[in-house]
Design a protein around this motif. Structure first.
Motif, PDB file in Angstrom:
ATOM      1  N   THR A 188      17.129-101.754   1.415  1.00  0.00           N
ATOM      2  CA  THR A 188      17.982-100.897   2.228  1.00  0.00           C
ATOM      3  C   THR A 188      17.184-100.449   3.444  1.00  0.00           C
ATOM      4  O   THR A 188      15.960-100.410   3.437  1.00  0.00           O
ATOM      5  CB  THR A 188      18.459 -99.659   1.449  1.00  0.00           C
ATOM      6  OG1 THR A 188      17.337 -98.801   1.177  1.00  0.00           O
ATOM      7  CG2 THR A 188      19.113-100.054   0.137  1.00  0.00           C
ATOM      8  N   GLU A 189      17.908-100.102   4.479  1.00  0.00           N
ATOM      9  CA  GLU A 189      17.301 -99.545   5.696  1.00  0.00           C
ATOM     10  C   GLU A 189      17.767 -98.110   5.818  1.00  0.00           C
ATOM     11  O   GLU A 189      18.942 -97.810   5.627  1.00  0.00           O
ATOM     12  CB  GLU A 189      17.741-100.357   6.916  1.00  0.00           C
ATOM     13  CG  GLU A 189      17.110 -99.879   8.222  1.00  0.00           C
ATOM     14  CD  GLU A 189      17.613-100.686   9.409  1.00  0.00           C
ATOM     15  OE1 GLU A 189      16.812-101.347  10.068  1.00  0.00           O
ATOM     16  OE2 GLU A 189      18.853-100.650   9.649  1.00  0.00           O
ATOM     17  N   ARG A 190      16.847 -97.221   6.156  1.00  0.00           N
ATOM     18  CA  ARG A 190      17.210 -95.815   6.272  1.00  0.00           C
ATOM     19  C   ARG A 190      16.354 -95.155   7.338  1.00  0.00           C
ATOM     20  O   ARG A 190      15.309 -95.680   7.732  1.00  0.00           O
ATOM     21  CB  ARG A 190      17.028 -95.098   4.928  1.00  0.00           C
ATOM     22  CG  ARG A 190      15.604 -95.103   4.427  1.00  0.00           C
ATOM     23  CD  ARG A 190      15.486 -94.438   3.088  1.00  0.00           C
ATOM     24  NE  ARG A 190      14.101 -94.298   2.679  1.00  0.00           N
ATOM     25  CZ  ARG A 190      13.698 -93.636   1.603  1.00  0.00           C
ATOM     26  NH1 ARG A 190      14.591 -93.066   0.827  1.00  0.00           N
ATOM     27  NH2 ARG A 190      12.423 -93.553   1.305  1.00  0.00           N
ATOM     28  N   GLU A 202      21.846 -94.902   5.579  1.00  0.00           N
ATOM     29  CA  GLU A 202      21.227 -95.908   4.714  1.00  0.00           C
ATOM     30  C   GLU A 202      22.224 -97.025   4.430  1.00  0.00           C
ATOM     31  O   GLU A 202      23.398 -96.781   4.142  1.00  0.00           O
ATOM     32  CB  GLU A 202      20.777 -95.266   3.405  1.00  0.00           C
ATOM     33  CG  GLU A 202      19.975 -96.207   2.526  1.00  0.00           C
ATOM     34  CD  GLU A 202      19.350 -95.520   1.335  1.00  0.00           C
ATOM     35  OE1 GLU A 202      18.595 -96.176   0.611  1.00  0.00           O
ATOM     36  OE2 GLU A 202      19.622 -94.323   1.133  1.00  0.00           O
ATOM     37  N   ARG A 203      21.741 -98.254   4.508  1.00  0.00           N
ATOM     38  CA  ARG A 203      22.614 -99.405   4.288  1.00  0.00           C
ATOM     39  C   ARG A 203      21.802-100.554   3.713  1.00  0.00           C
ATOM     40  O   ARG A 203      20.593-100.643   3.912  1.00  0.00           O
ATOM     41  CB  ARG A 203      23.266 -99.846   5.602  1.00  0.00           C
ATOM     42  CG  ARG A 203      22.260-100.317   6.654  1.00  0.00           C
ATOM     43  CD  ARG A 203      22.911-100.552   8.011  1.00  0.00           C
ATOM     44  NE  ARG A 203      21.927-101.041   8.987  1.00  0.00           N
ATOM     45  CZ  ARG A 203      21.722-102.333   9.250  1.00  0.00           C
ATOM     46  NH1 ARG A 203      22.438-103.266   8.611  1.00  0.00           N
ATOM     47  NH2 ARG A 203      20.825-102.713  10.140  1.00  0.00           N
ATOM     48  N   ARG A 204      22.484-101.432   2.993  1.00  0.00           N
ATOM     49  CA  ARG A 204      21.852-102.641   2.473  1.00  0.00           C
ATOM     50  C   ARG A 204      21.499-103.567   3.622  1.00  0.00           C
ATOM     51  O   ARG A 204      22.263-103.716   4.577  1.00  0.00           O
ATOM     52  CB  ARG A 204      22.794-103.364   1.519  1.00  0.00           C
ATOM     53  CG  ARG A 204      22.979-102.741   0.162  1.00  0.00           C
ATOM     54  CD  ARG A 204      21.896-103.107  -0.839  1.00  0.00           C
ATOM     55  NE  ARG A 204      21.740-104.547  -0.998  1.00  0.00           N
ATOM     56  CZ  ARG A 204      22.517-105.326  -1.744  1.00  0.00           C
ATOM     57  NH1 ARG A 204      23.528-104.778  -2.425  1.00  0.00           N
ATOM     58  NH2 ARG A 204      22.294-106.620  -1.841  1.00  0.00           N
ATOM     59  N   GLN A 251      22.411 -97.442  -2.986  1.00  0.00           N
ATOM     60  CA  GLN A 251      22.894 -98.677  -2.367  1.00  0.00           C
ATOM     61  C   GLN A 251      22.711 -99.913  -3.266  1.00  0.00           C
ATOM     62  O   GLN A 251      23.099-101.013  -2.883  1.00  0.00           O
ATOM     63  CB  GLN A 251      22.215 -98.940  -1.008  1.00  0.00           C
ATOM     64  CG  GLN A 251      22.389 -97.829   0.010  1.00  0.00           C
ATOM     65  CD  GLN A 251      23.844 -97.623   0.415  1.00  0.00           C
ATOM     66  OE1 GLN A 251      24.591 -98.584   0.540  1.00  0.00           O
ATOM     67  NE2 GLN A 251      24.239 -96.377   0.600  1.00  0.00           N
TER      68      GLN A 251
END
Length: 314
Positions: A188-190, A202-204, A251
C-alpha cells in the motif's frame, strides 16, 4: 483450537485484532482475550496450565503484553509472532543493528538514552529523523533540519526513553507499506508522517520485484511470520525505515480471514520464519558478525501468489 489473544486497552475497539477474533470464533475455535494493561495477573499461574494452542499478541510498543507473551514462550507454548522475534523489532535501535548486520538496506542509525548526546551527530548527517526507539503509529517522529533545530527540540525529547536518529532519506512524501500474511505480500502507499497531506489516502499499489524481495528478506532476518515493513523509495533505491509485528493489515483484501488462517497455521506448526532466522543467524553458525558500511543487495525470492481459501484448507 483454543487461542489466547493478548490485547492492550489501546486496541480494545480496533478492527485488528477484533475482526480476527470474531472470524476464529465463527469457525468454531475458542478464543480467550486477556487485557494485560488493565488486569491483575498472577504470573506464576497464568501460563502454567498450558491449555492454549497458541498465544497471540496485539499490544502497543512497550506495553506489558510482551512480557506475558515471553512468559508463555518460556513455558513452552507457541506464540504468534515468535516472542523472541517480536523483541527484535519492538526496539528500533536493536532492529537497526540486526537489519544492517544481515544486509537489509537500512539507514545508518544513532541511539542515545538521553536526548543531549544527539548533539554529537555531525552536521553533515542532517537533516535527521529522530524518534523514540519504542515508538509506534508515527508517534513523536521529528524531521530535524539542523543542529539548532535539534537544540530547540531537546526539552520535548526529554520525556522519551531511548531515542534513535537516522539521516533523512529524500523521497516523494509517501511511504510504501508492505504487509506479510500467510506467505503473501500486499503493498500500500500512504502519506509519510513527516509530510502530512490529507489529500493522500492509503491505497493498494503494485509490488515491485525489488521491494518484494526486501520485504520477504525482512521476515527471514527477524523471524517474523505476520508483519509490516515501511519502505521509502530513495534516490539510491528502496530503504527499510520501520518493521512492525502484527500490524493493522489495512487495505489487505479479506484481511481478517487471511490473518485468522495464518494464526491457525502457526498454532499448529510453530513459526518457520523464527526457526529459519535462528539457523541462519551468524552467531548460530559460529561466524563473526560485523555491520557493513553499506547494505548488500537482497536477492529476489518468489512470492506466493494466492492464499489458501477458507478454514477447510487447513
Amino acid at each position: 483450537m483454543r487461542l489466547c489473544f493478548l490485547v492492550e486497552e489501546h486496541y480494545r475497539h480496533d478492527g485488528m485484532p477484533n475482526e480476527v477474533i470474531r472470524q476464529l470464533t465463527a469457525w468454531g475455535h475458542q478464543v480467550d482475550v486477556v487485557r494485560p494493561g488493565g488486569s491483575l495477573l498472577r504470573m506464576t499461574e497464568v501460563v502454567a496450565a498450558g491449555t492454549h494452542d497458541a498465544w497471540v499478541l496485539k499490544t502497543v510498543s512497550g506495553g506489558p503484553g510482551l512480557t506475558l507473551l515471553e512468559a508463555a514462550a518460556a513455558a513452552g507454548m507457541t506464540t504468534v509472532n515468535d516472542a523472541r522475534s517480536i523483541r527484535g523489532v519492538r526496539d528500533k535501535a536493536l532492529a537497526a543493528a540486526i537489519g544492517r548486520t544481515r544486509g537489509l538496506p537500512m539507514p545508518p542509525t544513532y541511539a542515545a538514552a538521553r536526548p543531549e548526546p544527539l548533539r554529537e551527530i555531525p552536521a553533515a548527517e542532517y537533516p535527521l529523523v529522530v524518534k523514540p526507539a519504542d515508538g509506534s503509529s508515527g508517534r513523536a517522529v521529528h524531521l530535524v533540519s539542523s543542529p539548532e533545530e535539534l537544540e530547540a527540540l531537546l526539552p520535548e525529547l526529554a520525556g522519551e526513553h531511548m531515542l534513535i536518529a537516522q539521516p533523512y532519506v529524500p523521497n516523494s512524501g509517501t511511504d510504501i507499506k508492505v504487509y506479510a500474511v500467510g506467505g503473501e505480500l500486499f503493498a500500500t502507499e500512504r502519506c509519510s508522517p513527516l509530510h502530512p497531506d490529507p489529500a493522500v489516502r492509503e491505497r493498494r499499489v503494485p509490488l515491485s520485484a525489488e521491494v518484494a524481495a526486501i520485504a520477504s528478506q525482512v521476515g527471514a532476518v527477524y523471524g517474523l511470520d505476520l508483519y509490516g515493513v515501511d519502505v521509502l523509495l530513495g534516490p539510491d533505491g528502496p530503504v527499510v525505515v520501520d518493521v512492525n509485528d502484527f500490524p493493522s493489515f489495512r487495505q489487505v483484501p479479506d484481511a481478517a480471514a487471511r490473518v485468522a488462517r495464518a494464526v491457525l497455521g502457526l498454532a499448529r506448526t510453530g513459526s518457520p520464519a523464527a526457526a529459519a532466522a535462528a539457523v541462519c543467524h551468524p552467531r548460530a553458525q559460529g561466524l563473526p558478525v560485523s555491520i557493513p558500511a553499506q547494505a548488500s543487495p537482497v536477492q529476489a525470492s518468489p512470492v506466493q501468489a494466492s492464499a489458501r481459501a477458507g478454514e477447510a484448507a487447513l
